[in-house]
Each structure stands twice: as C-alpha cells, then as structure tokens.
Design a protein around this motif. Structure first.
Motif, PDB file in Angstrom:
ATOM      1  N   CYS A  68      19.547  49.346 -12.792  1.00  0.00           N
ATOM      2  CA  CYS A  68      20.793  48.632 -11.752  1.00  0.00           C
ATOM      3  C   CYS A  68      19.982  47.893 -10.618  1.00  0.00           C
ATOM      4  CB  CYS A  68      21.676  49.110 -11.817  1.00  0.00           C
ATOM      5  SG  CYS A  68      22.270  49.917 -13.310  1.00  0.00           S
TER       6      CYS A  68
ATOM      7  N   ARG B 191      14.680  41.051 -15.362  1.00  0.00           N
ATOM      8  CA  ARG B 191      15.456  40.814 -17.188  1.00  0.00           C
ATOM      9  C   ARG B 191      15.920  39.364 -17.466  1.00  0.00           C
ATOM     10  NH1 ARG B 191      18.969  45.470 -15.283  1.00  0.00           N
ATOM     11  NH2 ARG B 191      17.812  47.381 -16.567  1.00  0.00           N
TER      12      ARG B 191
ATOM     13  N   ILE C 200      19.927  53.074 -17.542  1.00  0.00           N
ATOM     14  CA  ILE C 200      19.560  51.535 -17.186  1.00  0.00           C
ATOM     15  C   ILE C 200      18.942  51.342 -15.519  1.00  0.00           C
ATOM     16  CG2 ILE C 200      20.576  49.333 -17.140  1.00  0.00           C
ATOM     17  CD1 ILE C 200      22.510  50.260 -19.456  1.00  0.00           C
TER      18      ILE C 200
ATOM     19  N   TYR D 227      25.756  45.434 -18.080  1.00  0.00           N
ATOM     20  CA  TYR D 227      25.612  47.061 -17.579  1.00  0.00           C
ATOM     21  C   TYR D 227      26.298  47.140 -16.284  1.00  0.00           C
ATOM     22  CZ  TYR D 227      27.443  49.215 -21.599  1.00  0.00           C
ATOM     23  OH  TYR D 227      27.424  49.618 -22.803  1.00  0.00           O
ATOM     24  N   SER D 228      24.747  46.270 -15.729  1.00  0.00           N
ATOM     25  CA  SER D 228      24.546  46.185 -14.205  1.00  0.00           C
ATOM     26  C   SER D 228      24.635  46.083 -13.267  1.00  0.00           C
ATOM     27  CB  SER D 228      23.435  45.568 -13.846  1.00  0.00           C
ATOM     28  OG  SER D 228      21.778  46.521 -14.294  1.00  0.00           O
TER      29      SER D 228
ATOM     30  N   THR E 193      25.111  54.020 -17.758  1.00  0.00           N
ATOM     31  CA  THR E 193      24.816  53.543 -16.985  1.00  0.00           C
ATOM     32  C   THR E 193      22.899  54.670 -16.844  1.00  0.00           C
ATOM     33  OG1 THR E 193      24.971  53.458 -14.817  1.00  0.00           O
ATOM     34  CG2 THR E 193      25.427  51.680 -15.890  1.00  0.00           C
TER      35      THR E 193
ATOM     36  N   THR F 272      18.720  44.115 -25.461  1.00  0.00           N
ATOM     37  CA  THR F 272      18.096  45.563 -24.890  1.00  0.00           C
ATOM     38  C   THR F 272      18.707  45.133 -23.813  1.00  0.00           C
ATOM     39  OG1 THR F 272      17.209  46.509 -26.169  1.00  0.00           O
ATOM     40  CG2 THR F 272      16.899  47.296 -23.798  1.00  0.00           C
ATOM     41  N   ASP F 273      17.847  43.235 -22.811  1.00  0.00           N
ATOM     42  CA  ASP F 273      18.039  43.277 -21.576  1.00  0.00           C
ATOM     43  C   ASP F 273      19.529  42.613 -21.127  1.00  0.00           C
ATOM     44  OD1 ASP F 273      15.489  43.511 -20.657  1.00  0.00           O
ATOM     45  OD2 ASP F 273      14.925  41.769 -21.920  1.00  0.00           O
TER      46      ASP F 273
ATOM     47  N   GLN G 205      16.621  43.377 -12.156  1.00  0.00           N
ATOM     48  CA  GLN G 205      17.688  42.564 -12.885  1.00  0.00           C
ATOM     49  C   GLN G 205      16.929  40.993 -12.449  1.00  0.00           C
ATOM     50  OE1 GLN G 205      20.379  43.476 -14.208  1.00  0.00           O
ATOM     51  NE2 GLN G 205      22.169  42.622 -13.947  1.00  0.00           N
TER      52      GLN G 205
ATOM     53  N   GLY H  74      21.233  45.569 -20.557  1.00  0.00           N
ATOM     54  CA  GLY H  74      20.947  46.162 -18.939  1.00  0.00           C
ATOM     55  C   GLY H  74      21.161  45.483 -17.476  1.00  0.00           C
TER      56      GLY H  74
END
Length: 368
Positions: free
Chosen positions: A256, A264, A254, A204-205, A251, A197-198, A261, A201
């Motif tokens: 961002c 994560r 998510i 995608y960010s 996103t 999951t991290d 970040q 994210g």
C-alpha cells in the motif's frame, strides 16, 4: 487434528478437515460398541467421508445424478433423490461459486448470462473460501461432466468446449465468434489480467489501508457481510471473524506504499491508453473490432466494482445484473475516497470509460 488441518496449504486441507470431522462423529457414535463392530463399520465411514468431501466441493459421485432420472429404480436413494428434486425443481447443469466483489466472478457470471447457460450461483463471503478451503474463487462445477474448474479464463474456455456446441445454430455461431481466442485476444487477456491485479491493489490501498486507519467499511460491504445471497451461517462467521481476521487479511498481500501506488497507476493508464487506441481503430465500437467479444466483457468487469457511481449506485443496480441487493445505493452507505471518485469521472469521459458504460447498458442481462 481437524483444526490444525486448516492451517496447511492446498485444497487438501479442507478435505482433511472434513474427513477428521466425519471420523470424530463416527468415534462418538460407536463408542459403546465392540471393537469388532467398530472395525466392520470403518469402510463405510471411509466412503461417507469421501462423499462428504465431494459434496462440500460441489462435485458429486459419478453416476449419482442418473439415479433420479431412472424411473424404474425403486431403491431408497433413488426415491429420496426424486423426492428432493421434486421439491427443489430440476438442478441446473452448472454451479458458479463466487463472492460479490470479485471482478473475475463478474466476468464469468456475465458470460454465463450471455450464453444463456443453465446455472445457479452459490456465494460466499470473500476471504472465507481462501481461509477454510485455501482456494480462490470463482470456480465452476459441471454436474454433467463431473468437473470443477478454478480460474475465470479456464472456465470460459470450458464453456466454449462443452456448452456452446449444444446451443441452437444461430446463437451458437454468435457465441463462437464472441469467445474466439485469437492471438490478439490472448494478448489482451494477459494485459487485462495484469490490469485487474493493479486495479485491485490501487483500490484496496485507498479504501482499506491499515496505515490510514481503515478509512471505511467499504470492503466489509463489498465482501458480502450484509448480502442476503450469502448463507446466514457464513455471514455470521464472517462478521464474528471480521475484527480479528478478515479486516487484516484484505490487504495482507498488497503493498500500500505511495511509491507502489504511483507505479500501479502508471501501468493502469498505459492499458487504458491502449484500449482508447484500439477503440479509435474500430470506430469507437469494441476493443477488437466492430463486434462484441469476451475481451470487452473482461475489460468492463475488471473495473466494475471500482466505479460505483456507474455500476452500483444506479437504479437498477447494473453490477451482477442486480443480484447483490446490499450493493444498491452503495455511495449512500459508505464514504468513498475523492481520488477514486475523481478517477471514475475522468475515466467515464474517455472512450474506454464510455465502452464500460455502453456494454453494461446494452449487454448486462442480455443474451447473445
């Protein structure tokens, strides 16, 4: 009514949509008949709507699969099924529904391959299943057990229960050891689920952040917009809806922001450190010891889409055992963030990165 049913929650929204479509077609077809004829046909339409919903989900009416195998059955339906089976060949027991970039789909298809399971894969563009059926992927349909399992971990447990016992003795012993869910393995499952999951994210960010003006079309390619394994109508729908719908929902859930970040990446580095430590204890073999287990496949699959130089821009493509030809030479087709390229280089220099490279080289396309 059919369209508004799609906005409701749960998988029943898709069932409601199909049911409304069937009843609409029925209404148009019998508009010239009397009211009594309409009422007489209503039970048949209910049965038809039920069958359509089951077929659309890949779950077939109980007993239907046995019709074609009964050579003495001369009914029209049995004959049609035998003719269809002769044209298409024998249907595999399992059907995997997935999309190209899903890490969980890669985990399941990889384990299906290792177990030499009899399966076929049906791919849809990412987002289409969630939008129309309100169901995430992958899911597995078992034609023999008349079951549908959604969630990669549950799918693997199911395969261990219904497929592994039917394997030849020697390969069955290896498969049982490979899939054994010890307390340690289950702790790794939880860690790798959170890591996946991290990682999603984080990726995608960087490659699909609206705040950065959508830096590339990488997600569009990864989601299957151009892959021939995706049915043509699905691809056309996906491309038509991309500018207004799918481009934005990628996103939607998510965060961002730079702060998130950073958090994560700290969590990801912590898991990678744990994997390095586990490999040191096993003599740089595998996460749980000297032999390969499903935990190693889980770890490699969770990172595979975000390491294109290692898994996709290779000849042949290692990701998904080369199934998705649109992902070949990936880095030549889309710009890739330098931060992600640097991370991949650093990861590949670590023991955990070497594990990913090694299991893809030795076990992607192999059998246990």
């Amino acid at each position: 009514v059919a369209l508004t049913s799609l906005t409701s929650t749960g998988d029943k929204s898709w069932v409601a949509f199909l049911t409304c479509v069937v009843w609409t077609c029925h209404s148009l077809a019998i508009s010239r008949f009397s009211a009594s004829a309409t009422l007489a046909l209503a039970p048949l339409v209910c049965v038809l709507a039920w069958a359509v919903c089951r077929f659309s989900s890949g779950v077939y009416p109980a007993g239907q699969k046995y019709l074609a195998s009964d050579g003495s059955n001369r009914s029209l339906l049995a004959r049609l099924q035998r003719a269809d089976g002769a044209a298409r060949g024998p249907a595999p027991r399992f059907r995997l529904v997935a999309h190209p970039v899903t890490t969980y789909g890669e985990k399941v298809r990889w384990i299906l391959d290792l177990l030499a399971a009899d399966y076929e894969e049906h791919d849809v563009p990412a987002g289409v299943s969630a939008l129309l059926r309100r169901r995430t992927i992958p899911w597995l349909v078992d034609a023999v057990g008349d079951a549908r399992i959604n969630n990669s971990t549950e799918i693997i447990c199911y395969l261990g229960a219904v497929h592994v016992p039917l394997m030849p003795a020697e390969s069955r012993a290896r498969a049982e050891a490979f899939l054994r869910r010890t307390p340690e393995a289950m702790r790794w499952e939880a860690k790798l689920q959170a890591m996946g999951t991290d990682a999603l994210g984080w990726a995608y960010s960087l490659i699909h952040n609206p705040a950065n003006g959508f830096p590339s079309d990488a997600i569009k390619l990864l989601w299957g917009a151009s892959d021939p394994t995706i049915p043509v109508l699905d691809r056309l729908f996906f491309r038509a809806a991309w500018p207004l719908v799918f481009r934005w929902i990628a996103t939607l859930g998510i965060d961002c922001s730079a702060g998130t970040q950073k958090v994560r990446m700290a969590r990801l580095q912590s898991v990678l450190d744990e994997v390095d430590a586990a490999l040191a204890r096993s003599g740089n073999m595998y996460i749980q010891g000297p032999t390969l287990t499903y935990v190693d496949i889980d770890f490699a699959a969770m990172w595979a889409p975000w390491l294109p130089a290692t898994t996709m821009s290779t000849a042949p493509t290692k990701f998904a055992n080369g199934r998705f030809t649109s992902l070949g030479r990936f880095l030549e087709k889309v710009p890739w963030p330098e931060e992600m390229a640097r991370f991949e280089r650093e990861l590949m220099a670590r023991p955990c990165g070497q594990l990913i490279r090694r299991v893809y080289a030795e076990f992607r396309g192999a059998k246990l």
